[in-house]
Design an enzyme around this catalytic site. Structure first.
Site, PDB file in Angstrom:
ATOM      1  N   CYS A  43       0.824  -1.212   0.000  1.00 46.00           N
ATOM      2  CA  CYS A  43       0.000   0.000   0.000  1.00 46.00           C
ATOM      3  C   CYS A  43       0.858   1.263   0.000  1.00 46.00           C
ATOM      4  O   CYS A  43       0.481   2.274  -0.591  1.00 46.00           O
ATOM      5  CB  CYS A  43      -0.971   0.000   1.177  1.00 46.00           C
ATOM      6  SG  CYS A  43      -0.195  -0.217   2.793  1.00 46.00           S
TER       7      CYS A  43
ATOM      8  N   HIS B 269      -1.823   1.082   7.343  1.00 44.13           N
ATOM      9  CA  HIS B 269      -2.140   1.122   5.919  1.00 44.13           C
ATOM     10  C   HIS B 269      -1.825   2.518   5.384  1.00 44.13           C
ATOM     11  O   HIS B 269      -1.911   3.514   6.113  1.00 44.13           O
ATOM     12  CB  HIS B 269      -3.632   0.809   5.733  1.00 44.13           C
ATOM     13  CG  HIS B 269      -4.077   0.757   4.322  1.00 44.13           C
ATOM     14  ND1 HIS B 269      -3.535  -0.101   3.393  1.00 44.13           N
ATOM     15  CD2 HIS B 269      -5.027   1.471   3.655  1.00 44.13           C
ATOM     16  CE1 HIS B 269      -4.132   0.076   2.225  1.00 44.13           C
ATOM     17  NE2 HIS B 269      -5.028   1.028   2.361  1.00 44.13           N
TER      18      HIS B 269
END
Length: 471
Positions: free
Chosen positions: A168, A422
């Site tokens: 990510c 994330h």
């Protein structure tokens, strides 16, 4: 790294019938049934989820290390350790005993054979499903990419990036760079690599990861990724080939030569150190591609933009902390050439040359002797008119517009720890702001962007004068 455990752990046949049905990247964990980040054990071919999902692949390894209490181990059982597994999306290999990714192979090349078999399974599943997806896309693609903006319908041509398993951060950076026009246009305007040997002589073709020169492969895969992001022909693009090339040649990266990266992101700092005993001044010029800024400690309890306990931390506060005069502590004594010994000193940074694109990294992860904490402080930053003139070594030599920067992209870390969480990105494209969350792209607004807890900020030098306010 070179793993010594492959011989005892890689035992499955490359074309094992024990593999699940369907495409490997969509295989489900045998414990929790999650299809996010599937990993296959190269000892027994069982599939489990990665450590950032529910961690069942690691638990499978740990369970295999528990000694057998009721039965005496055979010599073969002692050697088999379920230590090595393969990411079913990126095909990278990982050893839990070494706790690192693996670059070598067995004497029989079993790892590469398994990798090629998984790729064939993936391609086969893709081919058989292509016709159905194409028909579905023809009917629904246009409607799914239409958004209401200011009361009118407009096409959303942005493309997401598929997560290949904890990629990510890479995806957020790629989306940010794709919206910095003077950088991405350089690569998008390059022609496809031409091969001039064998059957392909004289024909224009794409350079793939299996075709020789790694540096050429990196540029070509990067070019293809940037070109795919704003064509609007697909909802999400897989940067697998780019990821493979970067992972393969990462140790070869050096900043010794002038490149398009240094031409656009490169600036120069002047590091000024003064001895507090004799007054000797030392100056050194250091090139930089980004500036890492501390968040001042007095602001670290301010978690949100609207929180009222104390003053708001701003990007100016972080820049001022970076460039302010600092007295070095006892662990950083300066070797004074005049005193001929280490002495107390002061240090100050000046910016001698600003880059065309200014990359600012906010230090959100704080290391102590025992803990690693995230600094979750909200830092206010401007969308337009970041004025860098006061941080220059010779501001009088700069033009009125050359020190003003406008925001192009923001990378945000979601989560509480350095080893988890994330990454997503906000970026401006043709006057509109988008939020990039791996394969999902959504239209957003400036009000949402300025509330983000920025981790990395990309500012582009303003080219033309406008009526925007300065920071």
């Amino acid at each position: 790294m070179e793993c010594p455990h492959l011989g005892s752990s890689v035992c499955i046949a490359p074309d094992s019938a024990k593999f699940p049905q369907g495409s490997p990247s969509s295989w489900c964990c045998s414990v929790c049934r999650s299809n996010k980040s599937p990993w296959v054990c190269l000892t027994c071919s069982s599939v489990h989820c990665g450590r950032y999902v529910n961690g069942h692949a690691k638990k499978h390894y740990e369970d295999a290390q528990i000694p057998m209490t009721n039965h005496k181990k055979t010599e073969k059982q002692e050697k088999v350790q379920h230590t090595v597994c393969m990411d079913c999306s990126s095909y990278s290999t990982y050893c839990y005993r070494c706790d690192d990714f693996v670059v070598n192979d067995t004497k029989l090349g079993l790892v590469q054979k398994v990798r090629e078999h998984l790729q064939n399974l993936e391609n086969s599943a893709f081919t058989s499903d292509r016709h159905r997806k194409r028909k579905l896309l023809e009917n629904s693609s246009l409607n799914s990419k239409l958004l209401k903006v200011n009361g009118s319908t407009t096409a959303l041509c942005a493309t997401g990036l598929r997560n290949l398993g904890n990629t990510c951060f890479m995806n957020a950076i790629l989306q940010s760079l794709s919206n910095i026009q003077q950088f991405c246009c350089y690569f998008k305007e390059l022609p496809a690599v031409e091969l001039r040997n064998g059957k392909t002589a004289g024909r224009r073709t794409y350079h793939t990861r299996s075709q020789g020169d790694n540096n050429v492969s990196l540029v070509e895969e990067f070019r293809k990724t940037l070109c795919a992001l704003w064509q609007g022909s697909q909802t999400a693009f897989s940067p697998e080939s780019l990821f493979y090339v970067v992972w393969k040649i990462m140790p070869n990266f050096r900043n010794g030569a002038s490149t398009v990266v240094t031409a656009i992101f490169g600036g120069i700092l002047q590091n000024e150190v003064n001895c507090l005993i004799c007054g000797t001044e030392s100056r050194k010029f250091d090139p930089f591609l980004d500036l890492s800024l501390d968040i001042p400690s007095q602001f670290r309890n301010k978690r949100t933009k609207n929180q009222e306990n104390g003053p708001m931390c701003t990007l100016r506060d972080c820049l001022r902390s970076f460039t302010d005069l600092e007295e070095l502590d006892e662990t950083e004594l300066y070797m004074c050439h005049k005193c001929k010994k280490k002495q107390k000193s002061t240090k100050k940074f000046w910016i001698q040359k600003l880059p065309k694109v200014l990359c600012l990294h906010l230090k959100r992860f704080h290391w102590t002797a025992y803990l690693r904490n995230k600094v979750d402080t909200y830092v206010e930053f401007p969308l337009r008119g970041l004025d860098m003139k006061c941080y220059l070594l010779e501001p009088e030599n700069s033009g009125p517009e050359s020190c003003l920067y406008d925001l192009a992209a923001v990378v945000v870390h979601h989560g509480s720890g350095v080893g988890s969480g994330h990454y997503t990105a906000y970026a401006a494209h043709e006057g509109r702001w988008f939020h990039f969350n791996d394969s999902t792209v959504t239209l957003t607004d400036e009000e949402t962007v300025v509330k983000a807890k920025a981790y990395i900020l990309f500012y582009v030098e303003r080219q033309a004068k406008s009526g925007s306010d300065k920071l």
